[in-house]
Scaffold this active site. Structure first.
Site, short mmCIF file in Angstrom:
data_model
loop_
_atom_site.label_atom_id
_atom_site.label_comp_id
_atom_site.label_asym_id
_atom_site.label_seq_id
_atom_site.Cartn_x
_atom_site.Cartn_y
_atom_site.Cartn_z
N GLU A 193 31.22 21.59 34.54
CA GLU A 193 32.30 21.57 33.55
C GLU A 193 32.30 20.28 32.75
OE1 GLU A 193 36.16 22.82 34.94
OE2 GLU A 193 37.09 22.44 32.99
N LYS A 229 35.41 29.37 45.49
CA LYS A 229 34.92 28.21 44.75
C LYS A 229 35.76 27.00 45.14
CE LYS A 229 35.80 27.43 40.17
NZ LYS A 229 36.52 26.12 40.22
N GLU A 234 36.06 22.49 44.34
CA GLU A 234 35.66 21.43 43.43
C GLU A 234 35.12 20.22 44.18
OE1 GLU A 234 38.88 20.43 40.77
OE2 GLU A 234 39.05 22.49 40.04
N ASP A 278 39.26 30.90 43.61
CA ASP A 278 39.31 29.44 43.68
C ASP A 278 40.11 28.99 44.89
OD1 ASP A 278 38.24 27.34 42.23
OD2 ASP A 278 39.42 27.79 40.44
N ASP A 336 41.97 28.69 39.67
CA ASP A 336 43.27 28.04 39.86
C ASP A 336 43.84 27.62 38.50
OD1 ASP A 336 41.58 25.92 39.35
OD2 ASP A 336 42.34 24.65 40.98
N SER A 337 43.09 27.90 37.42
CA SER A 337 43.65 27.76 36.07
C SER A 337 44.83 28.72 35.90
CB SER A 337 42.58 28.02 35.00
OG SER A 337 41.89 29.23 35.26
#
Ligand code: KIV
Length: 295
Positions: free
Chosen positions: A191, A122, A124, A92, A53-54
């Site tokens: 991270e 993925k 978070e 993501d 999602d970057s």
């Protein structure tokens, strides 16, 4: 698959990753967001390609990852899918797609897999996401976890800051990782945490850890494609190693193209084509004929 490197030709799948860790082999992970970036990453032998999602920051020009939608992630994943043959393709789950409940999370993850072609997703968060991770795994959706700095928590954390710096915070990171492993995550991104804590997590879990700003003790490393190649704007982060300056190369190439266009030297004769002589003659005759009719 003619382009695949002969020494690593096998397709990367979720079940082989645990085995890879057991053998002590390090994995190479990179983000990608479309067909060319995914194909370049795959052809270069990347093991896991994350449609991160970057994309929000590095491709779509948002200030952070929060505005990224499921539709945007599906479109990016579909494009990346067409460029990937060997790597494991992970998508993501964007902010908001798994926060309102497990059913929502399953629906969003299924879109990323069915429409986007992702082989895993993925999300978070640690302990607080364990139930959702368990539910996704129960629905045959492989999940990569992500703890430490979780950029979707930017407002809660007050910025994209290093995590796990106090004993309490470090313990929380370790507990988060253990909770994700117990819930069935097949790998865990760590991270921006101290390398000692990343090492402890790596030793404590049987699934591969994937570090970004977490030191060399992780089983895998991940970088953002645009950071690695110098295509990002802004000051490079401490954990980024820039292997090329493609932004400078692109700016130089476009400047030279503009100079050539303005000087009339692009395109030249080899970069354009002429009419076949007989057609040129016929057209010329026609034009001359029209001219005499007019006069
Ligand atoms: O979105 C992303 O690029 C990521 C990686 C940095 C792990 O989450």
């Amino acid at each position: 698959m003619a382009y695949l490197k002969p020494q690593r030709p096998e397709k990367v799948t979720v079940p082989v990753l645990r085995e890879t860790k057991r053998r002590g082999e390090r994995l190479v992970c990179l983000t990608a967001y479309d067909y060319p970036t995914a194909r370049i990453a795959d052809e270069a032998g990347t093991d896991i390609i994350l449609v991160g999602d970057s994309i929000g920051n590095v491709v779509l020009g948002y200030e952070n990852t929060l505005p990224v939608s499921v539709d945007e992630m599906v479109a990016a994943t579909r494009a990346a899918r067409r460029g990937v043959q060997r790597a494991l393709l992970v998508a993501d789950m964007p902010y908001g797609s798994y926060h309102a409940g497990a059913d929502d999370a399953v629906r969003a993850a299924l879109r990323l897999m069915k429409e986007g072609g992702a082989e895993a997703v993925k999300l978070e968060g640690g302990k607080v996401r364990a139930a959702i991770v368990g539910r996704l795994v129960a629905e045959e959706i492989p999940v990569m976890g992500h703890v430490g700095l979780t950029p979707q928590s930017i407002h809660k954390l007050g910025g994209n800051r290093r995590q796990g710096k106090t004993a309490e915070a470090a313990r929380a990171v370790i507990e988060d990782a253990l909770a994700l492993e117990a819930a069935g995550a097949f790998s865990i991104v760590l991270e921006l945490i101290p390398r000692e804590i990343a090492q402890m997590v790596t030793d404590a879990v049987k699934v591969p850890t994937i570090g970004i700003g977490a030191g060399a003790g992780c089983d895998a490393q991940i970088m953002v494609f645009h950071d690695l190649l110098g295509l990002s704007f802004g000051k490079p982060l401490r954990h980024v190693r820039q292997y090329a300056d493609l932004r400078a190369a692109a700016t130089d190439a476009i400047t030279r193209y503009a100079e050539d266009v303005r000087a009339g030297t692009f395109p030249n004769e080899t970069e354009s084509f002429a009419l076949p002589p007989d057609v040129a003659e016929e057209i010329e005759k026609g034009v001359r004929g029209q001219g005499s009719e007019v006069s």
